[in-house]
Design a protein around this motif. Structure first.
Motif, PDB file in Angstrom:
ATOM      1  N   GLU A   1       0.834  -1.209   0.000  1.00 50.46           N
ATOM      2  CA  GLU A   1       0.000   0.000   0.000  1.00 50.46           C
ATOM      3  C   GLU A   1       0.869   1.260   0.000  1.00 50.46           C
ATOM      4  O   GLU A   1       0.634   2.208  -0.761  1.00 50.46           O
ATOM      5  N   ALA A   2       1.908   1.254   0.838  1.00 54.44           N
ATOM      6  CA  ALA A   2       2.810   2.408   0.920  1.00 54.44           C
ATOM      7  C   ALA A   2       3.553   2.607  -0.398  1.00 54.44           C
ATOM      8  O   ALA A   2       3.693   3.741  -0.877  1.00 54.44           O
ATOM      9  N   SER A   3       4.011   1.510  -1.014  1.00 50.23           N
ATOM     10  CA  SER A   3       4.767   1.608  -2.269  1.00 50.23           C
ATOM     11  C   SER A   3       3.910   2.215  -3.377  1.00 50.23           C
ATOM     12  O   SER A   3       4.387   3.046  -4.167  1.00 50.23           O
ATOM     13  N   MET A   4       2.635   1.823  -3.423  1.00 56.93           N
ATOM     14  CA  MET A   4       1.735   2.385  -4.436  1.00 56.93           C
ATOM     15  C   MET A   4       1.530   3.886  -4.216  1.00 56.93           C
ATOM     16  O   MET A   4       1.556   4.678  -5.154  1.00 56.93           O
ATOM     17  N   LYS A   5       1.346   4.265  -2.950  1.00 50.58           N
ATOM     18  CA  LYS A   5       1.115   5.677  -2.639  1.00 50.58           C
ATOM     19  C   LYS A   5       2.356   6.525  -2.928  1.00 50.58           C
ATOM     20  O   LYS A   5       2.248   7.674  -3.347  1.00 50.58           O
ATOM     21  N   ILE A   6       3.537   5.957  -2.688  1.00 50.43           N
ATOM     22  CA  ILE A   6       4.784   6.673  -2.978  1.00 50.43           C
ATOM     23  C   ILE A   6       4.886   6.953  -4.485  1.00 50.43           C
ATOM     24  O   ILE A   6       5.242   8.057  -4.900  1.00 50.43           O
ATOM     25  N   CYS A   7       4.545   5.946  -5.298  1.00 52.54           N
ATOM     26  CA  CYS A   7       4.540   6.141  -6.767  1.00 52.54           C
ATOM     27  C   CYS A   7       3.530   7.204  -7.173  1.00 52.54           C
ATOM     28  O   CYS A   7       3.817   8.067  -8.017  1.00 52.54           O
ATOM     29  N   GLU A   8       2.346   7.159  -6.550  1.00 53.49           N
ATOM     30  CA  GLU A   8       1.323   8.175  -6.841  1.00 53.49           C
ATOM     31  C   GLU A   8       1.837   9.568  -6.481  1.00 53.49           C
ATOM     32  O   GLU A   8       1.596  10.537  -7.201  1.00 53.49           O
TER      33      GLU A   8
ATOM     34  N   ARG B   1       1.877  15.874  -1.272  1.00 51.66           N
ATOM     35  CA  ARG B   1       3.111  15.466  -1.950  1.00 51.66           C
ATOM     36  C   ARG B   1       4.163  14.992  -0.958  1.00 51.66           C
ATOM     37  O   ARG B   1       4.790  13.952  -1.153  1.00 51.66           O
ATOM     38  N   ILE B   2       4.397  15.770   0.109  1.00 45.36           N
ATOM     39  CA  ILE B   2       5.478  15.397   1.033  1.00 45.36           C
ATOM     40  C   ILE B   2       5.090  14.190   1.879  1.00 45.36           C
ATOM     41  O   ILE B   2       5.945  13.428   2.300  1.00 45.36           O
ATOM     42  N   GLU B   3       3.779  14.023   2.099  1.00 49.48           N
ATOM     43  CA  GLU B   3       3.317  12.826   2.811  1.00 49.48           C
ATOM     44  C   GLU B   3       3.753  11.584   2.041  1.00 49.48           C
ATOM     45  O   GLU B   3       4.306  10.643   2.606  1.00 49.48           O
ATOM     46  N   ARG B   4       3.546  11.604   0.739  1.00 50.81           N
ATOM     47  CA  ARG B   4       3.835  10.415  -0.068  1.00 50.81           C
ATOM     48  C   ARG B   4       5.311  10.314  -0.432  1.00 50.81           C
ATOM     49  O   ARG B   4       5.831   9.213  -0.588  1.00 50.81           O
ATOM     50  N   LYS B   5       5.974  11.451  -0.520  1.00 54.20           N
ATOM     51  CA  LYS B   5       7.386  11.464  -0.890  1.00 54.20           C
ATOM     52  C   LYS B   5       8.268  10.961   0.250  1.00 54.20           C
ATOM     53  O   LYS B   5       9.234  10.233   0.019  1.00 54.20           O
ATOM     54  N   THR B   6       7.957  11.330   1.495  1.00 59.41           N
ATOM     55  CA  THR B   6       8.861  11.064   2.617  1.00 59.41           C
ATOM     56  C   THR B   6       8.162  10.453   3.830  1.00 59.41           C
ATOM     57  O   THR B   6       8.623   9.459   4.384  1.00 59.41           O
ATOM     58  N   ALA B   7       7.061  11.069   4.260  1.00 54.41           N
ATOM     59  CA  ALA B   7       6.458  10.680   5.546  1.00 54.41           C
ATOM     60  C   ALA B   7       5.989   9.228   5.551  1.00 54.41           C
ATOM     61  O   ALA B   7       6.119   8.533   6.560  1.00 54.41           O
ATOM     62  N   LEU B   8       5.472   8.769   4.413  1.00 58.11           N
ATOM     63  CA  LEU B   8       4.901   7.418   4.369  1.00 58.11           C
ATOM     64  C   LEU B   8       5.909   6.328   4.696  1.00 58.11           C
ATOM     65  O   LEU B   8       5.627   5.441   5.499  1.00 58.11           O
ATOM     66  N   LEU B   9       7.089   6.385   4.093  1.00 55.44           N
ATOM     67  CA  LEU B   9       8.057   5.301   4.305  1.00 55.44           C
ATOM     68  C   LEU B   9       8.645   5.350   5.719  1.00 55.44           C
ATOM     69  O   LEU B   9       8.925   4.301   6.309  1.00 55.44           O
ATOM     70  N   ILE B  10       8.796   6.551   6.284  1.00 57.25           N
ATOM     71  CA  ILE B  10       9.260   6.645   7.675  1.00 57.25           C
ATOM     72  C   ILE B  10       8.172   6.134   8.607  1.00 57.25           C
ATOM     73  O   ILE B  10       8.439   5.400   9.565  1.00 57.25           O
TER      74      ILE B  10
END
Length: 322
Positions: free
Chosen positions: A137-144, A166-175
């Protein structure tokens, strides 16, 4: 960053992660080997594995079970950087030649795919569908998020909501996912898994806003990459958004930022206009807001020494220069 004392509780495990990164990227094809190993040697903050290990350390003394997860998270991050460097046409990262610069676009894309696939094989070994679900789920959102950023470039009419997404998906999600999965592998109670996920999310938001500030004001030698690189690529960050709303030169700024040519040739002028507003101070205010929200989530966790480390990391992010 790993040398700072708040990573001391997991110092041995972080060294194991570093050794495993090289081992797991061992390919029988020399070209993949060379490009992948180059990527590891370029270094990095290794934040994602550190957060997974610290989160797990709240519940476990022995962290061997968490090492594959920690390695996989760093590999996913690294794979995304290789692809980013192709998209952004970046020649250097952290002061070192990128894979794109050394081996070209085609090898970079394949190397990124190889690194990502290796991460998936490490995660699959846990045989836990809940862990796979979270990561997928996180990987898909990062691509989006990357697509959202691409479509947002040079668009001076976007607001705060677009930036935060944008920053949520670019950085915050994987952390966030790193903290969450570390807790899940350690079999933490569900409310505490949620608190750690939220902690990682808010911390990631604070980290990226600080990153966007540093792109404008940092010393290039300390930062390890050219300042103004977001501006050159037409990426509208928080200090820029503030200046577009509040600078007395906002109309000129909007014209410059809407032009790819001007973003490349007038970078210094654009930076001067942004710095002349209160955009940097405002952005630091937002960073503090997110860092404090992260720290509040720690109230839901057991009182253990490692909790203090997590608290201090949020303070460090506010003061970092790289």
């Amino acid at each position: 960053m790993a040398s700072f004392n708040f990573f001391n509780p997991i110092k041995t495990e972080m060294e194991l992660v570093e050794a495993e990164l090289s081992r797991k990227l061992d390919s029988r094809i020399d070209l993949l080997n060379e490009s992948s190993i180059h990527l590891i040697k370029a270094g990095g903050k290794r934040l994602r594995p550190a957060f997974a290990l610290l989160a797990a350390h709240i519940y476990l003394d022995e962290l061997a079970e968490v090492i594959p997860l920690a390695v996989a998270l760093e590999l996913i991050h690294m794979a995304s950087l290789v692809h980013d460097d192709v998209i952004d046409n970046s020649q250097t990262r952290r002061g070192t030649e990128t894979v794109k610069s050394g081996w070209g676009n085609r090898v970079s894309i394949y190397a990124g795919d190889f690194v990502f696939a290796r991460a998936l094989s490490l995660i699959a070994a846990y045989e836990r569908s809940d862990v796979v679900d979270v990561l997928a789920e996180a990987s898909m959102k990062i691509c989006e998020g990357e697509i959202i950023q691409m479509l947002s470039c040079y668009n001076v009419n976007l607001g705060l909501k677009n930036y935060l997404r944008r920053i949520e998906r670019k950085t915050a999600l994987l952390i966030s996912v790193s903290c969450q999965l570390g807790a899940m592998i350690a079999h933490a109670p569900e409310p505490e898994v949620r608190a750690l996920r939220n902690y990682g999310y808010y911390l990631g938001m604070a980290f990226q806003v600080t990153d966007d500030i540093l792109d404008i004001i940092a010393d290039e030698q300390i930062l390890g990459k050219p300042t103004g690189s977001d501006i050159k690529q037409g990426v509208i960050t928080l200090p820029v958004l503030y200046a577009l709303r509040h600078s007395f030169q906002r109309e000129e700024l909007a014209q410059l930022l809407a032009s790819p040519e001007a973003c490349r040739s007038e970078t210094e002028k654009i930076i001067d206009i942004i710095v002349d507003t209160d955009g940097i101070d405002y952005s630091y205010y937002i960073t503090r807001h997110f860092a404090r929200k992260a720290q509040k989530q720690l109230a839901f966790l057991p009182e253990l020494p490692v909790k203090k480390n997590l608290y201090n990391i949020a303070d460090f992010i506010l003061a970092r220069e790289f």
